[in-house]
Enzyme design. Structure first.
Site, PDB file in Angstrom:
ATOM      1  N   LYS A   1      -1.959  -2.289  16.792  1.00 22.39           N
ATOM      2  CA  LYS A   1      -2.810  -1.366  16.035  1.00 22.39           C
ATOM      3  C   LYS A   1      -3.708  -0.557  16.982  1.00 22.39           C
ATOM      4  O   LYS A   1      -3.916   0.641  16.784  1.00 22.39           O
ATOM      5  CB  LYS A   1      -3.658  -2.134  15.015  1.00 22.39           C
ATOM      6  CG  LYS A   1      -2.836  -2.703  13.867  1.00 22.39           C
ATOM      7  CD  LYS A   1      -2.164  -1.612  13.054  1.00 22.39           C
ATOM      8  CE  LYS A   1      -1.322  -2.136  11.921  1.00 22.39           C
ATOM      9  NZ  LYS A   1      -0.525  -1.106  11.255  1.00 22.39           N
TER      10      LYS A   1
ATOM     11  N   ASP B   1      15.524   2.203  10.107  1.00 24.63           N
ATOM     12  CA  ASP B   1      15.092   0.825  10.366  1.00 24.63           C
ATOM     13  C   ASP B   1      14.153   0.865  11.570  1.00 24.63           C
ATOM     14  O   ASP B   1      14.571   1.171  12.692  1.00 24.63           O
ATOM     15  CB  ASP B   1      16.331  -0.044  10.637  1.00 24.63           C
ATOM     16  CG  ASP B   1      15.962  -1.496  10.873  1.00 24.63           C
ATOM     17  OD1 ASP B   1      14.747  -1.798  10.922  1.00 24.63           O
ATOM     18  OD2 ASP B   1      16.877  -2.325  11.009  1.00 24.63           O
TER      19      ASP B   1
ATOM     20  N   ILE C   1       0.838  -1.207   0.000  1.00 26.63           N
ATOM     21  CA  ILE C   1       0.000   0.000   0.000  1.00 26.63           C
ATOM     22  C   ILE C   1       0.874   1.258   0.000  1.00 26.63           C
ATOM     23  O   ILE C   1       0.612   2.214  -0.738  1.00 26.63           O
ATOM     24  CB  ILE C   1      -0.938  -0.030   1.235  1.00 26.63           C
ATOM     25  CG1 ILE C   1      -1.902  -1.216   1.109  1.00 26.63           C
ATOM     26  CG2 ILE C   1      -1.688   1.281   1.390  1.00 26.63           C
ATOM     27  CD1 ILE C   1      -2.737  -1.488   2.339  1.00 26.63           C
TER      28      ILE C   1
END
Ligand SMILES: NC(=O)c1ccc[n+]([C@@H]2O[C@H](COP(=O)([O-])OP(=O)(O)OC[C@H]3O[C@@H](n4cnc5c(N)ncnc54)[C@H](OP(=O)(O)O)[C@@H]3O)[C@@H](O)[C@H]2O)c1
Length: 416
Positions: A241, A115, A65
């Site tokens: 999340k 990173d 995405i």
């Protein structure tokens, strides 16, 4: 062509047209498939806003995405800074950027090494960015970097933290906490946005920070002897999340609380976006459980995934909408976007201030502990490297002396 065929069908019956029944039988199925594909493809971003001169920082812009978001932003003239795991000198990355520049016609695409599985790497980049004087222009930060690790491939990062937790949540917390001054100093007229990519798995997440505490690995080992069960590592993705969304709201409150020296209202708005299930390398890794057998099943069932999952371009639409829609350049921020429209968040607790504060403190403490340990580790590694180089240097000079001594002796011997 169709008119004579229709006329023939009416006169002599449908059976007189070659393959007519086959077409009639197949057409509804094809229409159904097309309708399903359209439905699962989701909404499209209709905002036509140009992004010329805007500086956008993107994590996860090398795949899935995020890569589609980058492509569209570059086409619309934005300057894109890719924050990548690899150093900018990496050959694949160089080729990827050259390819992007060629296909989008934009030269304004750069890479910086960040990173997300290394807190030190994030700090190095972010402090360099905020140290710039005068402050650098920054119009948007898009946080698409993430990992969904199959349970068989769970591992800790170099900082001793679960990879999913660190890459999906803690890295974003760390990056934005350091970049916060760079966002706050942007001129008041600038429309600055921070876009977080979330996933609907947050709805079922349990807010239990114990499972992501550092040192859980050693707990696991020690508990093999005792009767206390080790903390389960299940549900870290969903928790990461949920935490990301809770942090997004805390971060918006943090930005809104800042009193600008010019007395004007804050110009940075936070948006949380659920892009919807898409056919990306990340989803493939998760669906196949990282196994060859899983990959085989995935390939055999490919038509199904092709039908019900969005393409990466379709997945990028809601993120592009969040970045471009004019309506979000005003207001308090903290909106949730799904299918290119504002929706209510399915969990009320993400707006809970106390929970946000608790999570913020937990994250700060976790980062502090990990950074202290990693600083000590780096110092030890540096010392060891120095000692090794010193040893190597000494042996080289010794062997050099031996050689020259040997040659003198041999010269003497030759003389006698
Ligand atoms: N795909 C879906 O169905 C879906 C659904 C809902 C939400 N989302 C969310 O959307 C976002 C993008 O998902 P995706 O499926 O497009 O992901 P993806 O294809 O797996 O790509 C992940 C990106 O994150 C980067 N990344 C991973 N580890 C990193 C690290 N340690 N440091 C720096 N970069 C790192 C990867 O870089 P490399 O290419 O170098 O590995 C890659 O560019 C994620 O936040 C995901 O949770 C996805």
């Amino acid at each position: 062509m169709p008119i004579p065929l229709i006329a023939q069908g009416l006169q002599d019956g449908i059976g007189s047209i070659p393959y007519a029944w086959t077409v009639i039988k197949t057409a509804p199925w094809l229409l159904l498939i097309a309708a399903l594909k359209y439905y699962f493809g989701g909404a499209r971003n209709t905002s036509e806003r140009l992004m010329h001169s805007k500086v956008v920082m993107v994590t996860g812009g090398t795949s899935g995405i995020g890569a589609s978001v980058v492509q569209e932003l570059a086409k619309r003239g934005a300057q894109v800074i890719l924050l990548t795991k690899q150093p900018p000198s990496d050959l694949f990355l160089v080729e990827y950027i050259e390819d992007l520049r060629r296909t989008t016609g934009s030269q304004l695409i750069y890479a910086e090494q960040v990173d997300l599985s290394s807190l030190h790497s994030i700090r190095t980049f972010a402090t360099k960015w905020i140290d710039n004087n005068p402050p650098r222009r920054l119009d948007a930060v898009v946080l698409c970097g993430g990992v969904a690790v199959p349970s068989s491939a769970r591992k800790n990062t170099i900082d001793g933290i679960d990879e999913e937790w660190q890459v999906n949540y803690l890295a974003n917390f760390h990056l934005l906490s350091i970049l916060s001054p760079a966002l706050r100093v942007q001129p008041a007229h600038r429309d600055v946005r921070v876009v977080f990519a979330t996933c609907s798995s947050y709805i079922g997440a349990k807010f239990d920070l114990d499972i992501v505490k550092r040192g859980n690995e050693s707990i696991n080992k020690s508990t093999t002897k005792s009767s206390t069960p080790p903390p389960s590592k299940k549900g870290i993705y969903a928790l990461s999340k949920l935490s990301l969304m809770t942090f997004a709201h805390s971060f918006q409150r943090h930005l809104n609380a800042y009193a600008r020296p010019d007395g004007l209202p804050p110009c940075t708005r936070v948006l949380v976006v659920d892009p919807g299930l898409s056919r990306t390398p990340g989803t493939r890794r998760w669906l196949t459980c990282g196994s060859l057998l899983g990959l085989l099943v995935y390939l055999l069932t490919w038509p199904l995934w092709c039908l019900i999952l969005k393409s990466p371009q379709q997945g990028a639409q809601s993120i592009l909408y969040a970045l471009m829609e004019e309506n979000y350049s005003r207001g308090e921020g903290g909106w949730m976007i799904k299918e290119c429209r504002e929706v209510d968040c399915a969990r009320r607790d993400v707006r809970d201030e106390d929970l946000g504060k608790r999570l913020w403190e937990f994250s700060e403490k976790q980062i502090e502990e990990a950074e202290k340990e990693s600083a000590v580790r780096r110092a030890v590694e540096k010392k060891e490297k120095e000692v090794q180089e010193e040893k190597k240097g000494r042996t080289e000079t010794a062997s050099g002396k031996e050689k020259s001594a040997g040659s003198r002796r041999s010269r003497k011997g030759n003389k006698s």
